[in-house]
Write an enzyme that holds these catalytic residues in place. Sequence first.
Site, short mmCIF file in Angstrom:
data_model
loop_
_atom_site.label_atom_id
_atom_site.label_comp_id
_atom_site.label_asym_id
_atom_site.label_seq_id
_atom_site.Cartn_x
_atom_site.Cartn_y
_atom_site.Cartn_z
N CYS A 2 0.83 -1.19 0.00
CA CYS A 2 0.00 0.00 0.00
C CYS A 2 0.88 1.26 0.00
O CYS A 2 1.91 1.30 0.67
CB CYS A 2 -0.94 0.09 1.19
SG CYS A 2 -2.14 -1.23 1.26
N ARG A 27 4.02 -0.45 -4.71
CA ARG A 27 3.67 -0.91 -3.36
C ARG A 27 2.38 -1.71 -3.34
O ARG A 27 1.98 -2.23 -2.29
CB ARG A 27 3.56 0.28 -2.40
CG ARG A 27 4.82 1.10 -2.30
CD ARG A 27 4.63 2.26 -1.38
NE ARG A 27 4.51 1.84 0.00
CZ ARG A 27 5.53 1.62 0.82
NH1 ARG A 27 6.75 1.80 0.40
NH2 ARG A 27 5.33 1.23 2.05
N TRP A 76 -2.44 -2.87 -1.65
CA TRP A 76 -2.06 -4.28 -1.71
C TRP A 76 -2.92 -4.93 -0.64
O TRP A 76 -2.72 -4.69 0.56
CB TRP A 76 -0.57 -4.45 -1.42
CG TRP A 76 -0.07 -5.84 -1.64
CD1 TRP A 76 0.35 -6.38 -2.82
CD2 TRP A 76 0.08 -6.87 -0.66
NE1 TRP A 76 0.74 -7.68 -2.63
CE2 TRP A 76 0.59 -8.01 -1.31
CE3 TRP A 76 -0.17 -6.95 0.72
CZ2 TRP A 76 0.86 -9.20 -0.65
CZ3 TRP A 76 0.09 -8.14 1.38
CH2 TRP A 76 0.60 -9.25 0.69
N ASN A 102 -1.72 2.71 5.34
CA ASN A 102 -0.80 1.63 4.97
C ASN A 102 -0.39 0.93 6.26
O ASN A 102 0.16 1.57 7.15
CB ASN A 102 0.41 2.22 4.25
CG ASN A 102 1.58 1.25 4.16
OD1 ASN A 102 2.73 1.66 4.22
ND2 ASN A 102 1.31 -0.01 4.02
N GLY A 103 -0.69 -0.36 6.36
CA GLY A 103 -0.32 -1.09 7.57
C GLY A 103 -1.39 -2.10 7.92
O GLY A 103 -2.27 -2.41 7.11
N GLU A 487 18.47 -16.65 -7.38
CA GLU A 487 18.00 -15.35 -7.83
C GLU A 487 17.45 -15.44 -9.27
O GLU A 487 16.40 -14.88 -9.58
CB GLU A 487 19.13 -14.32 -7.73
CG GLU A 487 18.80 -12.93 -8.26
CD GLU A 487 17.62 -12.26 -7.56
OE1 GLU A 487 17.12 -12.78 -6.57
OE2 GLU A 487 17.18 -11.22 -8.07
N LYS A 491 13.59 -14.49 -10.18
CA LYS A 491 13.29 -13.46 -11.19
C LYS A 491 12.35 -14.04 -12.24
O LYS A 491 11.38 -13.42 -12.65
CB LYS A 491 14.62 -13.05 -11.83
CG LYS A 491 14.84 -11.67 -12.27
CD LYS A 491 15.01 -10.62 -11.24
CE LYS A 491 14.52 -10.91 -9.89
NZ LYS A 491 14.45 -9.99 -8.89
N GLU A 494 8.69 -14.94 -10.88
CA GLU A 494 7.84 -13.85 -10.40
C GLU A 494 7.26 -13.01 -11.53
O GLU A 494 6.18 -12.45 -11.40
CB GLU A 494 8.52 -12.99 -9.33
CG GLU A 494 9.71 -12.18 -9.75
CD GLU A 494 10.35 -11.40 -8.59
OE1 GLU A 494 9.68 -11.12 -7.58
OE2 GLU A 494 11.54 -11.06 -8.70
N HIS A 510 18.69 -36.35 -6.58
CA HIS A 510 17.97 -36.73 -5.35
C HIS A 510 16.49 -36.36 -5.43
O HIS A 510 15.85 -36.19 -4.41
CB HIS A 510 18.62 -36.06 -4.13
CG HIS A 510 20.01 -36.55 -3.87
ND1 HIS A 510 20.28 -37.83 -3.48
CD2 HIS A 510 21.21 -35.93 -3.99
CE1 HIS A 510 21.59 -37.99 -3.36
NE2 HIS A 510 22.17 -36.84 -3.66
N LYS A 608 6.51 -4.47 -4.00
CA LYS A 608 7.96 -4.33 -3.87
C LYS A 608 8.42 -4.25 -2.42
O LYS A 608 9.45 -4.77 -2.05
CB LYS A 608 8.41 -3.08 -4.61
CG LYS A 608 9.91 -2.97 -4.64
CD LYS A 608 10.38 -2.11 -5.76
CE LYS A 608 11.88 -2.20 -5.91
NZ LYS A 608 12.32 -3.52 -6.39
C1 G6P Z 1 9.87 -8.14 -2.11
C2 G6P Z 1 10.40 -7.69 -3.47
C3 G6P Z 1 11.78 -8.30 -3.72
C4 G6P Z 1 12.73 -7.97 -2.58
C5 G6P Z 1 12.15 -8.38 -1.23
C6 G6P Z 1 12.98 -7.81 -0.08
O1 G6P Z 1 9.57 -9.50 -2.14
O2 G6P Z 1 9.52 -8.06 -4.49
O3 G6P Z 1 12.30 -7.77 -4.94
O4 G6P Z 1 13.94 -8.63 -2.79
O5 G6P Z 1 10.82 -7.87 -1.07
O6 G6P Z 1 12.86 -6.42 -0.12
P1 G6P Z 1 13.95 -5.42 0.44
O7 G6P Z 1 13.39 -4.06 0.18
O8 G6P Z 1 14.08 -5.73 1.89
O9 G6P Z 1 15.22 -5.68 -0.31
#
Ligand code: G6P
Length: 613
Positions: A2, A27, A76, A102-103, A487, A491, A494, A510, A608
């Site tokens: 949010c 957000r 969100w 937001n919260g 990673e 990527k 997602e 395994h 994010k």
């Molecule tokens: C969310 C984002 C990721 C990020 C993670 C941690 O899941 O989509 O891209 O790596 O949060 O966020 P931060 O701001 O703590 O790196």
Amino acid sequence: MCGIVGYAGEDEATPILLHGLERLEYRGYDSAGIAVRKKELEPMIMKSEGKLINLIKKTENGKLLVGNSGIGHTRWATHGLPTETNAHPHYSDDYNVIGVHNGIIENYQELKEKLVNNGYKFYSETDTEVLIKLIDYYYKKYKKGPIDAINKTMVRARGSYALAIIFKDYPDEVWFAKKGSPLIIAKGEKGCFLASDVPAILNYSNKVYYVDDLECGVITKKHVIFYDLNGDDITDEKELVTIDWNSTAGDKGKYPYFMAKEMVEQPEVIKNTIDAYVKDYKIDFEQCGITNEYLKSLDAIYIYACGSAYHAGMIGQYLIENLTGINARVELASEFKYRNYRLREKALAVFISQSGETKDTHEALLKCKQLGIKTLAVCNVKGSTITRDADFNIYTYAGPEIAVATTKAYSCQLIIMYLLAIKISFVKQVFDYETLKGYLDEIKSIPSKVQSIIDNRYQMQHLAARFVAKHDVFFIGRGIDYCLCMEGSLKFKEITYIHSEAYAAGELKHGPISLIQEGVAVVAVATQPDLLEKSVSNMTEVKSRKGSVVAVTTEDNELEKDSKYQIYVPSITHLFTPSLTIIPLQLLAYYTSLGKGIDPDKPKNLAKSVTVE
Ligand code: G6P
């Protein structure tokens, strides 16, 4: 999770609010809404389900709402489905109090009962509606004005909130309160602003106040006033911080998506991060308060993070334990709270976070502080919650990152991991100055090498065309390549919605090998010289089961025989290959996402900045 914005000033509020929401859409994009107030008129409120664009259309590009003060929200969903009824702003039946939030309010059910007993009706499933009506209740009951009502609400509400509120009796003002969720205030020439994050206000001002927990206040055309929980004016105690991001840094510019822009920016921001700490052949962390003596005294490093930042931490762990010889342990911040292992006293706990707002990472930091362990934040946002609570801060210089899937911030986090590992090793005299110089030369070569991969990006576009119809993709590697695969796989899944998994190549036999068959793609990252033969054996195992292997390796290896497709990145010492191998994997995810008609900047259900547990 949010985003909220607010404005009070001389200009029309709606375009400012919509622009702010656009910058905060990372957000959350389940719904959006704004409320705008013109002195002599009733407040105007509009909301819509889904992405912000729906609200922009509904308001006819903002023209339908006039007024010089207002608040906005991009959601969100936590409590209740992403419907229009659950969208913010929420308001009391008589529009006396209108607010965005937001919260999460943990005791909202209990507060709701109290309000229902006092005649309040509820229409949404949200905790926010409860919060707004509680403010209305205190405002009307005690008749002591907004700050009294907000403070009484803060005392009663458990959980986290950044709140922006309009009161009917104060048409030119926007009120705010904060606990746990981020909130900044900015003063511009023609008004004052509030927002969840800096990019929302960068067009108007680069000077911000960070609102601290349990503070509240008001913005007007010309002033910002802060109050504490007692209702005392604390404005004089607040510090105005200058932000060094330029106003266009949060724009897409000529790129179709933020992710494209942010991937292309990598050579520059990696260089900025290196230049911030590497002076000639010296790594300078003293500017962050971290002395050589202190680093020398360390006997363990613990790393806590979430998502991609955790993956950067995995690489950090690998390098620190390999180079420095001291203990390193990386842990998901969200799991750390359930663990009870003994932390060494002479340890440093490192918290990696792009946003500096991730709740689990912040809580891990608070736990370490409580245990008496020194804390270091590796963070991209100055003044964020995590940086304010950490003992030391090492910043990444990625600039604002808007796309949900991180690219440039992750790349900068890797640089800090390398520098930290090298610096600790050097002060502990694990290697000499010549070796240090050699490593630093290699690190300084990363930006141009990343640039050459980006210049060649169309190779990945072609390969992505073959991935669009896939249902399963595996990413395999050994050692540092395995960390990188974590990673690469994240990527990919997602932003493409294609099932993908990262496996340590040695684990293939395994379990996951039972899933390998015709049509399954396996991306094998194989850069580590001493592990290459073993990785090649794993590729062969995949080939014999008709899986198609894409090998990602450095130019000094030859994997034509062992794989169907080969992606070569420039040669570099085996320690720093992740900075190069991640680039084609980011590009693969991006182009596959486009090929499937997905907006890579806003993958479904994700946000994010994750400020809930
Ligand atoms: C969310 C984002 C990721 C990020 C993670 C941690 O899941 O989509 O891209 O790596 O949060 O966020 P931060 O701001 O703590 O790196």
